[in-house]
Design a protein around this motif. Sequence first.
Motif, PDB file in Angstrom:
ATOM      1  N   ARG A  32       5.604   0.932  -6.275  1.00 60.51           N
ATOM      2  CA  ARG A  32       5.157   1.555  -5.049  1.00 60.51           C
ATOM      3  C   ARG A  32       5.593   2.165  -4.307  1.00 60.51           C
ATOM      4  NH1 ARG A  32       4.664  -4.361  -2.408  1.00 60.51           N
ATOM      5  NH2 ARG A  32       6.719  -3.554  -2.698  1.00 60.51           N
ATOM      6  N   HIS A  71      -2.605   7.055   2.905  1.00 63.50           N
ATOM      7  CA  HIS A  71      -2.783   5.408   1.832  1.00 63.50           C
ATOM      8  C   HIS A  71      -1.653   4.675   2.993  1.00 63.50           C
ATOM      9  CE1 HIS A  71      -4.225   7.712  -1.333  1.00 63.50           C
ATOM     10  NE2 HIS A  71      -3.460   8.489  -0.860  1.00 63.50           N
ATOM     11  N   THR A  76      -0.217   2.082  -2.825  1.00 69.86           N
ATOM     12  CA  THR A  76       0.076   3.364  -3.441  1.00 69.86           C
ATOM     13  C   THR A  76       1.251   3.413  -4.810  1.00 69.86           C
ATOM     14  OG1 THR A  76      -0.616   4.603  -1.937  1.00 69.86           O
ATOM     15  CG2 THR A  76      -0.317   5.656  -3.159  1.00 69.86           C
ATOM     16  N   ILE A  81      -0.203   8.788  -8.881  1.00 66.25           N
ATOM     17  CA  ILE A  81       0.582   9.455  -7.636  1.00 66.25           C
ATOM     18  C   ILE A  81       0.956  10.968  -8.820  1.00 66.25           C
ATOM     19  CG2 ILE A  81      -0.629   8.749  -5.764  1.00 66.25           C
ATOM     20  CD1 ILE A  81       1.994   8.463  -5.110  1.00 66.25           C
TER      21      ILE A  81
END
Length: 235
Positions: A32, A71, A76, A81
């Motif tokens: 993350r 976010h 995340t 991403i």
Amino acid sequence: MQVTLKIFRYNPEVDKKFHYETYTLEADENERVLDLLEHVKGYHDGTLAYRRSCAHGVCGSDAMRINGSNHLACKTLVRDIGSKITVEPLLGLKVIKDLIVDMEPFFDNYKKVLPWFINDSPLPADGKERLQSPEQRERFDDTTKCILCAACTTSCPSYWGSEDYLGPAALVNAHRFVFDSRDEGAAERLKIVSDTNGVARCHTIYNCTLACPRGIQVTKAISELKAATVTGKVD
Ligand code: FES
């Protein structure tokens, strides 16, 4: 995989203005963004400042801008991403240091909508609970999910224009109580959100709904509040 992490840095004690620092890290795609920040803080620069607590999407403390939109860093994943990642503080609130913003104006607005249960009537004759049907509970279920991370409010252009605007998060929390059949504070809250800094400042831009990490239908909740300010109906 190799990840390039570009981080907004600002220390008011030594910096005249902000700058960015870039780190190249080895990361697993299932890590993350919070893991990457922890790595930088632990192995590269212990002065890096950011908030986090639960690390599991519950406390709401690590909302930040990641690749341009809001976010939670702990929710995340790198694989979602890509390998070029930019992290910046939330917009619309004063930066205290690096990724930490001053949340006081946000919480001041939250308190204005009286975000607590109001009911001074005597308890039912059996002295037990104030009952409500599953349908009545469902009416405000979505807005109970708010974790006060400020991702919605700080993605709203109306809030960027004026921090006097109550903002999406405060309105979501007004909704949570206004539509609770057991609560008796609806009229007072509707008066508060009818103010010029209330629901009228929402221009249905939907940034808030897209930003909410809990999937709350924020714009819909604000629209329901708007309607209630006109009709007075809260069922
Ligand atoms: S650290 Fe608690 S929500 Fe991310």
